[in-house]
Enzyme design. Structure first.
Site, mmCIF file in Angstrom:
data_model
loop_
_atom_site.group_PDB
_atom_site.id
_atom_site.type_symbol
_atom_site.label_atom_id
_atom_site.label_comp_id
_atom_site.label_asym_id
_atom_site.label_seq_id
_atom_site.Cartn_x
_atom_site.Cartn_y
_atom_site.Cartn_z
ATOM 1 N N TYR B 100 0.818 -1.217 0.000
ATOM 2 C CA TYR B 100 0.000 0.000 0.000
ATOM 3 C C TYR B 100 0.850 1.264 0.000
ATOM 4 C CZ TYR B 100 -4.319 -2.566 0.479
ATOM 5 O OH TYR B 100 -5.388 -3.372 0.238
ATOM 6 N N GLU B 196 0.717 -29.583 11.379
ATOM 7 C CA GLU B 196 0.261 -28.807 10.220
ATOM 8 C C GLU B 196 -1.010 -28.058 10.545
ATOM 9 O OE1 GLU B 196 -0.685 -31.278 6.864
ATOM 10 O OE2 GLU B 196 -1.678 -29.661 5.768
ATOM 11 N N ASP B 248 -0.927 -34.067 7.642
ATOM 12 C CA ASP B 248 -1.901 -34.964 7.022
ATOM 13 C C ASP B 248 -1.176 -36.004 6.183
ATOM 14 O OD1 ASP B 248 -4.167 -33.803 8.013
ATOM 15 O OD2 ASP B 248 -4.553 -32.546 6.238
#
Ligand code: ATP
Ligand code: MG
Lengths: 691, 367
Positions: B100, B196, B248
């Protein structure tokens, strides 16, 4: 045609009467028919001569008179100056006035020329000219007379100090003979010599496609040596086309028919009417390229004695002769009888009507179809302002098709012996050749089986001693493979020139884009660099500007004018130079040397300049030199530039950058003056400045 | 705050040197160009000995006078100048903020200096590698992501924080965790566990797994961000704690583990200070389904992307180990993957009470 008339008479006759009576009336009829059938036939079949509807009738009338005037001027070696007027005299009536500065017509000939069908000087010869039949002008007069009852008014003067004769003539359609209503002698101070034809007819004037306006515009393109003033009806603004060259096309020469093109009937006639005793002698005398040796070979192949008496040959023998001809090798006919417009003049003719970004043209060497010599040439005007400059906006017929730049199909202009063909486009060999050319490879899109798409006017001209039309109406050219092949070759040549231009322009656009990208970022970059303590912002910016200029060289055009249209202007092809005339630049560079005929032809190598007449050598020189040295408007300055030769043009490529800049800057100036000029012309049409 | 320490001075020196070199070229009417170490797969090598992914020597030239580079060239210096200003003012900001700060419309055009943050982030990375400065040296940080709890006290910007007393949310790991900001104090932990998934981390935290098992419990909420990776590295090195990774059972999970272990292609230039080659893959393994007797109905079918990613990974040199080849091939053969949450099928705390303790006890991990 004789039959048509007789059938009608037969129908009218009672069916019952004895054979004897009928035979007797048939004979008497036959006698009358010989005198009246021509004009009666055409009265009833006026569509064959182009009088099928009121607007076409008006166009045909103008066309016949203008074609005659141009033919007469050229034949007499006079740069044509024509004036065409159309006056509306009633709701559906117009008076057409066509005036020329030609040689005039001797008094005794006037009535027959204008009051008798099939009377003319061009029918019995093989020579490139606009008219051929000996019907044109008398048919127009007859149509006028039939629809308005008014006679044709002809004024003609054959030389300075001589009286001008004015005739009022009507055609006696039953006898096909002129009826003289008035015969006076008048003072015609304005003209030293020339002819003025006035015909009043029932017609319809409209602008746009296939109009008189369009016809004259196109005449202007194909006849850059002619000055034409056109005063349309209904107070519309006059059109003033000044010639762009003082040089007349070289005189066309008459040739004898070539044996390969002969038809059986014609051969029979030649043999029967021969003034030479022997078959061999007749063949040699009546045909071109038939030497004693060739004549003997033909006779031998036909199984005839060369010394046989020509007049006594039976039909079978003549047919044998006819069949023998194609089996014998005969040299191609001389081709110096064909006079093209020429590459440079095509460009200038186009430029007289249009303000395109680029002009390119190509004239093919002469070649032969069915024993008839012909030449094909092609010109194109692409991009820019494809608009007629001289006439008021709403009648811009060419513009009408091309103003949606690039959207619609191109405008195709067809010409045969410099005469515009306005009808039956899709039946014409020219259309076929254009459609069969792959324009995609030249940078234009093209729908399958259609004309290419783009802001382009394409001109195709065929010149021949005998243009093979598909019908008597002379509207479309027959599909001879030899002709189509030549056309395609010429189209390919200009296609390549166009492609070179389009690529060049694309490159320029890319450069411009690059430049704008770089310039967009350097300001920001200079600020950041400076804030990072690397130096003064304006100094960095200045240095960056130098680099930008180096990496995306700017065409001065854009700076000078800021006009995208000018930036479109071509470099390396034909551009408008500062006097508003064409500057052919490198146009000639990629032009192939004319190729030799495929047939054996001793004349061929020198063909383009072989005409014995004085104008001949210039013809070849003309397209090569930048321009004829004494062009129009000697008062203008820029003519000095035009002495550059082809070699200089080559050099120009090397120093392209500088050259480009120069022309470019000049061009901008031109644009403005050109516009002003046009404005002036619109309001005050001047007379041809040279007469 | 105008005072800058020596490190800041050095960074500013690097930035302005870059600018001066460009201006020198410009003054000599030479085409300015930047030599940027290439961060593409082609320029990444796997250092077998150190077991980390490293950036090669390939550089790409960014040229001002190349239509395709000009914009990035300008952006590089725009970012460089913005960082200089941050350092000058002694402020640190997020890369989103920097986007920005530097965004504005280019003069005389409708274009912006940056159209979105996706355009500015890579430029920052370019700058980091070009002048060989760390992101934090440029006074930039990524958005905070990741949490930690465990039997340890740390000092964060001068505040001592007991990681045992942080309730359910834990300590939010900042993106800059250099020793000048974060210091470690007394520590009871015996190992580090990075999970995770945030949800699994919450489960373990609620069950006070870290207390029972004496471990530091972290999550990177998906792919571990720089701050988490750097923190792992520091704790591993400085506290000499082993690192376990729980992800996972799918190719993405494996990849997350591999990034912790030897670095990512994108941040290969940071591998040396982030990669933990000794990190252990504790689960979830393709073999666990059988070992822990998970029912078939908790499996998920591999999608096309999973399959192609798994196949790619088979070819990565850092997966070129027997056990890993077996993992990947077993997954591909079975055609299914498993989420950590699948253990909840056997009881809500199965993962913290049965699965993990057993895996660690049995030393069933991959390295
Ligand atoms: N303006 C003119 N000046 C001089 N001679 C003319 C003029 N108009 C016509 N002629 C002569 O009159 C003849 C007859 O003209 P006409 O138009 O009837 O036939 P054409 O031009 O020979 O053939 P076509 O029927 O194809 O037009 C011409 O051959 C020409 O010799
Ligand atoms: Mg005629």
């Amino acid at each position: 045609m004789v039959r048509a008339t007789s059938t009608q008479k037969n129908d009218a006759a009672p069916k019952k009467p004895a054979k004897k009576g009928r035979r007797a009336s048939a004979e008497s009829m036959a006698q009358k028919q010989r005198e009246i059938s021509v004009s009666e036939f055409f009265t009833k079949n006026r569509h064959l001569l182009g009088f099928d509807n009121p607007s076409k009738a008006l166009l045909t009338t103008v066309k016949e008179a203008v074609d005659n005037s141009l033919d007469a001027c050229e034949e007499a070696g006079i740069p044509p100056e024509l004036r065409v007027e159309i006056h509306q005299t009633a709701e559906d009536r117009y008076r057409v006035v066509v005036e020329d500065n030609g040689p005039g017509i001797v008094k005794a000939q006037i009535p027959k020329i204008f009051g008798k069908l099939l009377y003319g000087s061009k029918f019995h010869r093989l020579k490139q000219s606009r008219g051929q039949q000996g019907i044109g002008i008398s048919a127009a007069g007859m149509y006028g007379q039939l629809t308005t009852g008014k006679p044709v008014v002809v004024t003609s003067k054959t030389g300075k100090g001589r009286p001008a004769h004015q005739y009022e003539i009507v055609l006696d359609t039953r006898k096909n003979q002129p009826n003289i209503l008035a015969d006076t002698t008048i003072d015609w101070e304005r003209r030293e010599h020339g002819t003025r034809v006035e015909i009043e007819l029932q017609g319809n004037y409209r602008a746009g496609r296939r109009s008189v306006d369009e016809y004259l515009e196109q005449v202007g393109i194909a006849n850059p040596h002619a000055t034409i003033t056109y005063v349309p009806p209904n107070n519309r603004a006059p059109l003033m086309l000044e010639r762009v060259t003082d040089e007349l096309p070289p005189e066309t020469t008459e040739i004898k028919p070539h044996p390969y093109g002969i038809e059986l009937g014609m051969l029979i006639k030649l043999m029967k009417e021969s003034t030479h005793r022997s078959v061999s002698g007749t063949l040699q005398a009546e045909f071109s390229r038939v030497t004693a040796r060739v004549a003997h070979q033909i006779c031998e192949t036909a199984g005839l004695r060369p010394t046989a008496t020509a007049k006594r040959l039976g039909p079978q023998e003549i047919e044998k002769l006819y069949r023998a001809i194609p089996k014998v090798k005969v040299m191609a006919p001389p081709t110096n009888c064909i006079v093209p417009i020429g590459e440079e003049l095509i460009n200038r003719g186009l430029a007289r009507e249009l303000r395109a970004a680029i002009y390119a043209s190509s004239t093919r060497p002469p070649t032969v179809y069915r024993g008839n010599p012909f030449r094909v040439e092609v010109g194109l005007a692409y991009g820019g302002d494809l608009r007629r400059m001289a006439i008021e906006e709403d009648s811009l017929t060419i513009k009408a098709k091309t103003e949606d730049r690039g959207e619609g199909p191109i405008t195709l202009l067809r010409f045969a012996n410099r005469v515009p063909l306005q009808y039956q486009q899709s039946a014409c060999a020219i259309f076929k050749a254009v459609v069969d050319t792959s324009w995609k490879s030249y940078g234009l899109s093209q729908p399958r089986g259609g004309l290419p798409v783009g802001p382009m006017v394409l001109l195709v001209h065929i010149a021949s001693v005998w243009v093979p039309f598909t019908s008597e109406s002379k509207e479309a050219i027959a599909h001879y493979p030899e002709i189509i092949k030549e056309m395609k070759l010429a189209l390919r040549e200009v296609g390549r020139k166009l492609n070179a231009f389009l690529r060049r322009r694309e490159k320029d656009r890319l450069q411009e884009k690059r430049r704008s990208i770089f310039s967009m970022y350097i300001g920001e970059l200079a600020r950041s660099l400076s804030r990072l303590g690397a130096g003064d912002e304006t100094r960095i910016q200045k240095k960056l500007d130098v680099l930008v200029a180096k990496h995306a060289p700017q065409r001065e055009v854009a700076v000078a004018a800021g006009a995208s249209e000018v930036a479109d202007s071509p470099v390396g092809l034909v551009e408008m130079s500062d006097d508003g005339e064409l500057d052919d630049g490198e146009l000639e560079l990629d032009r192939e040397e004319p190729r030799q005929l495929s047939l054996v032809d001793d004349d061929a190598p020198s063909a383009p300049k072989a005409s014995k007449k004085k104008a001949a050598p210039k013809k070849k020189a003309a397209p090569k030199k930048k321009a004829a040295p004494k062009k129009k408007a000697p008062a203008r300055k820029a003519t000095s530039k035009k002495t550059t030769t082809k070699k200089t043009a080559t050099k120009k490529t090397a120093t392209k950058k500088t050259a480009t800049k120069k022309t470019a800057t000049k061009k901008t100036a031109t644009k403005k003056t050109a516009t002003k000029k046009t404005a002036k012309k619109k309001t005050a049409p001047k007379k041809g400045r040279r007469s | 705050m105008a005072s800058t320490d020596a490190r800041d001075k050095k960074t500013i020196g690097k930035l302005s040197k870059l600018a001066r070199e460009v201006v020198r070229d410009i003054n000599a009417e030479k085409d300015p160009s930047l030599s940027i170490p290439s961060r593409s797969l082609g320029n990444v090598t796997f250092d077998e000995a150190r077991s980390i992914i490293e950036l090669g020597d390939q550089k790409q030239q960014r040229q001002l006078f190349n239509v395709a580079h000009a914009r990035k060239f300008m952006q590089t210096f725009l970012i460089a100048d913005a960082c200089r200003e941050l350092i000058d003012e002694g402020k640190t900001t997020s890369i989103r903020d920097l986007y920005y700060i530097t965004k504005h419309t280019l003069e005389g055009s409708r274009q912006n200096t940056f159209e979105d943050q996706d355009e500015s982030d890579p430029i920052i990375e370019d700058l980091e590698v070009t002048i060989d400065a760390l992101r934090e040296e440029l006074h930039l940080f990524a958005t905070n992501k990741g949490s930690m709890v465990g039997p340890m006290t740390i000092v964060d910007s001068g505040d001592a924080i007991d990681l045992r007393r942080l309730g359910s949310g834990g300590w939010s790991i900042p993106s800059i965790v250099e020793s000048n900001v974060i210091q470690f104090q007394e520590c009871d932990a015996e190992y580090i566990l990075l999970v995770e998934k945030d949800a699994v981390w919450r489960r373990l935290n609620e069950d006070k797994f870290w207390r029972a098992n004496k471990c530091l419990l972290l999550t990177g909420q998906g792919m571990a961000p720089r701050g988490v990776r750097r923190l792992l590295y520091r704790m591993h090195k400085e506290l000499k704690l082993p690192v376990y990774v729980l992800v996972d059972n799918d190719p993405w999970g494996f990849y997350i583990y591999s990034v912790i272990k030897q670095g990512s292609i994108n941040l290969a230039y940071e591998s040396l200070r982030m990669a933990v080659p000794k990190a252990r893959f504790i689960g979830m393994s393709s073999m666990d389904r059988e070992a822990f007797q998970l029912p078939d109905n908790v499996t998920i079918k591999l999608n096309d992307q999973d399959i192609s990613r798994a196949k790619q990974m088979l070819a990565y040199p850092w997966f070129d180990k027997k056990a890993w080849q077996k993992e990947l091939k077993t997954m591909l053969r079975s055609g299914v993957k498993l989420e950590l949450e699948a253990f909840s099928n056997k009881g809500i705390s199965y993962i913290s009470e049965e699965y993990l303790p057993k895996k660690i006890r049995d030393r069933k991990w991959l390295a």
